[in-house]
Scaffold this motif. Structure first.
Motif, PDB file in Angstrom:
ATOM      1  N   VAL A 107       0.824  -1.204   0.000  1.00  0.00           N
ATOM      2  CA  VAL A 107       0.000   0.000   0.000  1.00  0.00           C
ATOM      3  C   VAL A 107       0.864   1.263   0.000  1.00  0.00           C
ATOM      4  CG1 VAL A 107      -1.614   1.357   1.360  1.00  0.00           C
ATOM      5  CG2 VAL A 107      -2.026  -1.072   1.023  1.00  0.00           C
ATOM      6  N   VAL A 108       1.861   1.271   0.872  1.00  0.00           N
ATOM      7  CA  VAL A 108       2.617   2.507   1.068  1.00  0.00           C
ATOM      8  C   VAL A 108       3.298   3.022  -0.205  1.00  0.00           C
ATOM      9  CG1 VAL A 108       4.489   3.580   2.364  1.00  0.00           C
ATOM     10  CG2 VAL A 108       2.881   2.047   3.513  1.00  0.00           C
ATOM     11  N   PRO A 109       4.048   2.166  -0.936  1.00  0.00           N
ATOM     12  CA  PRO A 109       4.667   2.702  -2.156  1.00  0.00           C
ATOM     13  C   PRO A 109       3.643   3.173  -3.180  1.00  0.00           C
ATOM     14  CG  PRO A 109       5.094   0.339  -1.929  1.00  0.00           C
ATOM     15  CD  PRO A 109       4.481   0.790  -0.657  1.00  0.00           C
ATOM     16  N   VAL A 110       2.501   2.479  -3.279  1.00  0.00           N
ATOM     17  CA  VAL A 110       1.478   2.913  -4.237  1.00  0.00           C
ATOM     18  C   VAL A 110       0.926   4.275  -3.845  1.00  0.00           C
ATOM     19  CG1 VAL A 110      -0.820   2.433  -5.131  1.00  0.00           C
ATOM     20  CG2 VAL A 110       0.853   0.598  -4.965  1.00  0.00           C
ATOM     21  N   LEU A 111       0.682   4.456  -2.535  1.00  0.00           N
ATOM     22  CA  LEU A 111       0.187   5.753  -2.070  1.00  0.00           C
ATOM     23  C   LEU A 111       1.185   6.855  -2.401  1.00  0.00           C
ATOM     24  CD1 LEU A 111      -1.514   5.326   1.396  1.00  0.00           C
ATOM     25  CD2 LEU A 111      -2.458   5.281  -0.902  1.00  0.00           C
ATOM     26  N   ALA A 112       2.451   6.576  -2.130  1.00  0.00           N
ATOM     27  CA  ALA A 112       3.483   7.571  -2.413  1.00  0.00           C
ATOM     28  C   ALA A 112       3.498   7.896  -3.895  1.00  0.00           C
ATOM     29  CB  ALA A 112       4.848   7.048  -1.969  1.00  0.00           C
ATOM     30  N   LEU A 113       3.386   6.848  -4.710  1.00  0.00           N
ATOM     31  CA  LEU A 113       3.382   7.054  -6.155  1.00  0.00           C
ATOM     32  C   LEU A 113       2.186   7.908  -6.577  1.00  0.00           C
ATOM     33  CD1 LEU A 113       4.574   6.235  -8.977  1.00  0.00           C
ATOM     34  CD2 LEU A 113       2.822   4.450  -9.001  1.00  0.00           C
ATOM     35  N   ALA A 114       0.989   7.559  -6.060  1.00  0.00           N
ATOM     36  CA  ALA A 114      -0.229   8.271  -6.445  1.00  0.00           C
ATOM     37  C   ALA A 114      -0.127   9.748  -6.068  1.00  0.00           C
ATOM     38  CB  ALA A 114      -1.445   7.640  -5.771  1.00  0.00           C
ATOM     39  N   ILE A 115       0.361  10.003  -4.846  1.00  0.00           N
ATOM     40  CA  ILE A 115       0.458  11.393  -4.399  1.00  0.00           C
ATOM     41  C   ILE A 115       1.490  12.149  -5.223  1.00  0.00           C
ATOM     42  CG2 ILE A 115       1.139  12.858  -2.447  1.00  0.00           C
ATOM     43  CD1 ILE A 115      -0.097  10.700  -0.635  1.00  0.00           C
TER      44      ILE A 115
END
Lengths: 357, 327
Positions: A107-115
């Motif tokens: 979840v965390v890397p995807v969130l970082a990517l999305a933001i």
């Protein structure tokens, strides 16, 4: 003898600034008092203040971006379009890369990517605005009206007009979470406001915004790279709009291509209320903060009185015009007083009765 | 010929014909008389709005409140005439709609001319105030049953031919109304002192004052005229869709703006013609209505409108900046 002469206008300018703020403080206190009087049971509650501080950061971020552009004498009507485009992109990334049972580690890397994608897109969108405004010397109103449609249009094409719902809890915390008892969006907004205030008041870039807004030609002759400053201004506005977009979808847990279209009217309203001059050259972050909170008090108070959204639109519109008129009357009066002070009447001497005509 | 090539209108006409040929090649249904007449009919509402906006742009300002004026006019007028089961000439509803338009226009005019405020921001406020007024104090329901004269108007034709066993082709009355108002606006801009004053105002405000024009008079006239046209356009729209919807029209202001700018009116004022505007309106109408004929999904519309608007403002400016300028 010549020493006090140049000093006076400076002093007066500082007083003017305070004048503006004083008036705003008066307006917000009046609105606060009116709302308390009209909603005696519900307005002065902790719950109300917490819920208010969840909802105004979005508008505040949009208004801050708009303020930067207005200080240069421009305007950015595309902020809502940028917020929607960037939030739709972030939402699509999150929804397509994450399932309902993805491990937290994924979840965390995807969130970082999305933001990151959202913020970069916001800056790029602002770059487009700034380039068209500064290279082709087209009025920012027209440019950003057009790009607003384009950015929203891309968001509509990407989503085919449907809402994109369902984000991980970690992301929703950006919109609904609390830290030390206060809403997370409030921290984001205050941090952004502090940075903007610092940039405006303490950097060369900030100073050049005011100079461009006061007199673009003079700014150019003073050696300010007007074009690149303008491009960076609209890029900052795009960044702030993207941040607002992230908070929006984190709060509502869905991204929609046409969310919050009335925010643009409110953002303009906030800036005018804040005393940011629409023709450029003047504006303060403190004013924007105060104006956002004032407008939110008005809005929450109306909600408590069970006014519907249409009544709110009506009041916003009327309010906008009243503020414009009031600002105009104040500056008019000041100008008259100043010009009267600048050209003191010659002392009445008996042999100089009628100097004019 | 050289003179023709220097005219903006010429380029708009070329693009209009070129785009139409393109659409016609992809889908021959485009060139059916039925489709062309339908396009003309649907250009009438945007067209009438755009005549008003043209004046505002020439004077150097931008107004976006006219769709809200149109909505208020169409809603109140239809509410009244449906309510009394009106049977009579359709001129009376038109008169009322135009009157409401002028009344709301006078609010714009007062604020803009008296306090010298920027039209864009004032109209941002009045846009939301006018529509909010209807939705708050009058009603939010759609009027589904228009009065009989309005229904008759919606079926009326200015010209029809064909028949005798074959299909009947007809041009709607609204097209005639649009043409008539276009001619009136053209005469007004070209042959009256007031019209020349509008151009002068957009060219140089200070010089206009020194030339002896009363600026507040010109500005007042502009916004009354915008209101007048918006009232008529609103009522025509309600006849076309056969309902009085208080949520209609608002949102079309960008299409109208794109049409006027495409037609060669310059932001910043001083330039713009009725002929160019009419061509711009036709171009925008063809573009908006032909996306489906070209097989492009309708959710592309907003993107296309925005791109068209940007291209329309950037292209003339590129030419302007490239052309040698007197030092």
């Amino acid at each position: 003898m010549s020493e006090p002469a140049p000093r006076k206008p400076l002093l007066r300018r500082i007083l003017t600034a305070d004048d503006n703020l004083n008036r705003l403080i008066l307006v917000s206190v009046a609105i606060f008092a009116a709302m308390v009087a009209l909603n005696p049971d519900s307005f002065l509650t902790l719950r109300n203040f917490v819920s208010m501080s969840y909802s105004f950061p979005e508008l505040g971020l949009l208004a801050l971006g708009l303020a930067l552009c207005m200080i240069t004498g421009g305007i950015d009507l595309s902020v809502v379009g940028i917020a929607n485009l960037t939030s739709v992109l972030a939402a699509l990334l999150m929804v397509s890369l994450l399932g309902p049972d993805s491990p937290p580690a994924a979840v965390v890397p995807v969130l970082a990517l999305a933001i990151a994608v959202a913020l970069v897109t916001g800056v790029l969108a602002g770059w487009c605005n700034g380039m068209i405004v500064s290279r082709f010397r087209i009025h920012p109103v027209l440019v950003t009206l057009g790009t607003w449609q384009v950015f929203s249009g891309i968001a509509i094409i990407l989503t085919k007009g449907y809402a994109v719902p369902g984000f991980p809890d970690a992301f929703l915390a950006l919109g609904n979470g609390r830290f030390l008892g206060l809403p997370v969006p409030l921290y984001l907004f205050l941090a952004a406001a502090a940075v903007v205030a610092l940039v405006l008041n303490r950097t060369r870039f900030g100073l050049s915004l005011f100079l461009i807004g006061t007199n673009e030609t003079a700014a150019r002759f003073a050696g300010i790279p007007v074009r690149s400053v303008l491009v960076r201004t609209y890029m900052s506005s795009g960044f702030l709009a993207a941040l607002a977009g992230i908070i929006m979808i984190a709060r509502t847990n869905q991204a929609k291509a046409d969310y919050g279209e009335s925010y643009i009217l409110q953002a303009v309203l906030v800036n005018l209320l804040a005393g940011v001059r629409w023709s450029g050259g003047y504006g303060r972050v403190t004013g924007v903060l105060l104006a956002v909170v004032t407008l939110q008090m008005l809005s929450s108070g109306f909600n408590m009185m069970r006014f519907n959204n249409f009544a709110r639109d009506f009041t916003w519109g009327v309010f906008l015009i009243l503020i414009m008129v009031a600002n105009h009357l104040f500056t008019e009066r000041k100008r008259r007083r100043e010009s009267a002070a600048a050209t003191p009447r010659p002392a009445p001497t008996p042999n100089q009765e009628t100097p004019s005509s | 010929m050289g003179r023709l090539l220097r005219q903006h209108e010429f380029y708009v006409a070329v693009i209009l014909v070129g785009f139409s040929l393109l659409v016609g090649l992809v889908n021959p249904a485009f060139f059916s008389l039925w489709n062309l007449f339908a396009l003309l009919k649907s250009s009438a509402v945007i067209g009438i709005f755009s005549l008003g906006l043209l004046l505002v742009l020439i004077s150097g300002e931008i107004d976006i409140s006219f769709p809200a004026i149109g909505v208020v006019a169409l809603y109140l007028t239809n509410l009244f005439f449906s309510g009394i089961d009106y049977e009579g000439t359709v001129l009376l509803p038109f008169l009322m709609a135009a009157g409401i338009g002028v009344l709301l226009g006078s609010i714009n005019a007062f604020v803009i001319a008296r306090f010298q405020l920027p039209t864009l921001i004032v109209s941002l406020g009045t846009l939301s105030a006018f529509q909010g007024f209807i939705l708050t104090f009058v009603d939010t329901r759609i009027i589904n049953r228009l009065s009989d004269p309005m229904i008759d108007y919606s079926r009326s034709k200015a010209l029809s031919f064909g028949g005798e066993g074959g299909p009947v082709y007809s041009i709607h009355t609204s097209v005639l109304v649009f043409l008539l108002l276009a001619v009136v606006t053209w005469i007004l801009l070209r042959y009256t002192t007031l019209g020349r004053g509008v151009y002068a105002l957009g060219g140089d405000r200070q010089a206009t004052r020194r030339a002896g024009f009363r600026i507040w008079k010109i500005e007042t006239f502009i916004y009354l005229y915008v209101g007048f046209l918006a009232g008529i356009a609103g009522l025509i729209h309600s006849a076309h869709v056969r309902s009085g919807n208080p949520f209609d029209l608002v949102g079309t202001e960008l299409n109208v703006l794109a049409a006027v700018v495409l037609g060669g009116a310059r932001i910043g004022g001083g330039r713009g013609t009725v002929l160019g505007t009419v061509l711009g309106v036709l171009l925008i109408t063809v573009m908006n209505n032909s996306l489906i004929l070209l097989g492009i999904p309708s959710y592309w519309q907003r993107f296309v409108t925005g791109m068209v608007l940007i291209v329309a403002v950037v292209l003339p400016q590129v030419r302007h900046l490239r052309s040698p300028q007197p030092a």
